[in-house]
Scaffold this active site. Structure first.
Site, short mmCIF file in Angstrom:
data_model
loop_
_atom_site.label_atom_id
_atom_site.label_comp_id
_atom_site.label_asym_id
_atom_site.label_seq_id
_atom_site.Cartn_x
_atom_site.Cartn_y
_atom_site.Cartn_z
N ASP A 132 96.79 6.01 82.25
CA ASP A 132 97.37 5.17 81.20
C ASP A 132 96.77 3.76 81.22
O ASP A 132 96.92 3.00 80.27
CB ASP A 132 98.90 5.09 81.32
CG ASP A 132 99.39 4.52 82.65
OD1 ASP A 132 98.57 4.25 83.55
OD2 ASP A 132 100.62 4.33 82.79
N GLU A 133 96.06 3.42 82.32
CA GLU A 133 95.55 2.05 82.44
C GLU A 133 94.48 1.73 81.41
O GLU A 133 94.20 0.56 81.14
CB GLU A 133 95.03 1.81 83.87
CG GLU A 133 96.12 2.06 84.89
CD GLU A 133 95.81 1.53 86.28
OE1 GLU A 133 95.03 0.59 86.41
OE2 GLU A 133 96.38 2.09 87.24
#
Ligand SMILES: NC(=O)c1ccc[n+]([C@@H]2O[C@H](COP(=O)([O-])OP(=O)(O)OC[C@H]3O[C@@H](n4cnc5c(N)ncnc54)[C@H](O)[C@@H]3O)[C@@H](O)[C@H]2O)c1
Length: 348
Positions: A132-133
């Site tokens: 998700d980064e």
């Protein structure tokens, strides 16, 4: 018999994925390719090393000739790609290592898949595991969906974003059948103790300071690693080609609250006075470019594939703490030698 290549299977998440596939799919031959960096450890998968459908290959995904040769030799039907440099702090001190492994390594796997599949993509699949980064940071509200624009802030997330783009581009340009998943922070057994939860469990056991970055208000969404492995299994088999799925725990915690919860639980487990472990909390200089908040909207995988986390955070954390307390030798082995040097450089 299908031949599936899993990369990074001696690491944290990869070891849970390899175990799940080897024990569940006796009709698959699983090839675990791992270079055994500081983060890779064959102890993580010792229990399955003698299974007939399991093979370990030691090697570097950055070495194109080596990758091409194993693809020619084994003619894999599917690739589940987890091998990566995965720690944000290390990416700040050595960004190029992340470009090499995460970008060039992924390119080599894409090229080798394309080479052996020769445009006949029936029953083939390239599954790229991402994070998700890549979406950057959220403010106090909102969630990352599959449509959120990429906006990576650290060399780690930039390298993962780059590799995601190449996977997608190989799908669009050459028709390569791919799926990508972007998952939130994982926790659970076999997690290398440079990441928050195992680092703090280890430090509490050893009565060492608990280094909390900045004001501790950074927020992350946490998912139990075995639930991630279930999601990976599902997406590999039932996900749609050329699609991305977000995976998350619906479980947001500010770092400082999480650390306090961990301290409370560890005091009980270690028979210490309530409040003893909390005294170890030390605020340290912030990580540069630190993203304030990540939170995943995992509606798509839930609606389309029926996946949701199976354990609550309380249950997962209990299982995790218990695992570390009964595997102190594992912890001692991985925290000896090079780890000490890294730790002193990072937190001194
Ligand atoms: N840990 C998380 O919270 C999280 C969340 C979302 C996505 N991811 C992604 O999941 C994947 C696995 O993460 P992890 O936490 O298990 O990582 P990890 O660091 O625990 O394991 C990485 C594995 O890759 C191997 N490896 C590294 N470089 C290699 C190379 N050049 N050639 C072959 N093998 C190599 C290492 O030996 C290790 O076994 C990564 O792609 C990561 O970006 C992780």
């Amino acid at each position: 018999m299908k031949k599936i290549l899993i990369t990074g299977g001696a690491g944290f998440i990869g070891s849970h994925v390899v175990r799940r596939f080897v024990t569940k799919y006796s009709n698959y031959k699983i090839y675990n390719l791992d270079m055994l960096t500081y983060a890779g450890n064959l102890e993580n998968i010792k229990d399955i090393e003698n299974f007939e459908n399991y093979n370990f290959i030691k090697g570097d995904i950055v070495d194109a000739d080596f990758i091409n040769s194993i693809f020619q030799e084994y003619q894999f039907d599917g690739v589940i790609h987890l091998a990566a440099e995965s720690h944000v702090d290390r990416s700040i001190t050595d960004p190029l290592a992340f470009v090499k492994t995460n970008v060039i390594g992924t390119m080599n796997l894409l090229n080798a898949s394309k080479m052996i599949w020769k445009d006949d993509y029936s029953n083939k699949r390239f599954y790229h595991i991402s994070t998700d980064e890549v979406y950057g940071t959220l403010g106090e509200t909102g969630l990352f969906t599959e449509k959120t624009a990429y906006d990576p802030n650290s060399p780690y997330s930039a390298s993962k974003a780059s590799s995601d783009h190449f996977v997608r581009a190989y799908g669009e340009t050459y028709g390569l059948p791919y799926v990508i998943t972007n998952c939130s922070n994982n926790y659970g057994p076999n997690h290398f103790p440079e990441k928050l939860i195992p680092l703090f469990i280890n430090n509490i056991i050893n009565n060492k300071p608990l280094p909390v970055y900045g004001d501790g208000k950074y927020t992350r969404d946490w998912l139990f690693v075995k639930d991630h492995a279930v999601a990976i299994d599902l997406v590999f088999h039932e996900g749609k080609n050329h699609e991305t799925y977000n995976i998350g725990g619906f479980n947001e915690w500010q770092n400082i609250d999480l650390v306090k919860l961990l301290c409370k639980k560890m005091d009980v487990k270690l028979g210490r006075q309530q409040g003893d472990s909390e005294k170890l909390i030390t605020y340290v200089k912030d990580r540069p470019g630190h993203d304030l908040r990540y939170a995943i909207d995992a509606t798509k995988i839930n609606k389309e594939l029926g996946w949701k986390p199976s354990v609550t955070f309380e249950e997962g954390l209990e299982q995790t703490i218990d695992w570390y307390l009964s595997n102190e030798e594992w912890l001692r082995n991985v925290t000896s030698g090079e780890y000490q040097k890294y730790y002193e450089k990072q937190y001194s």
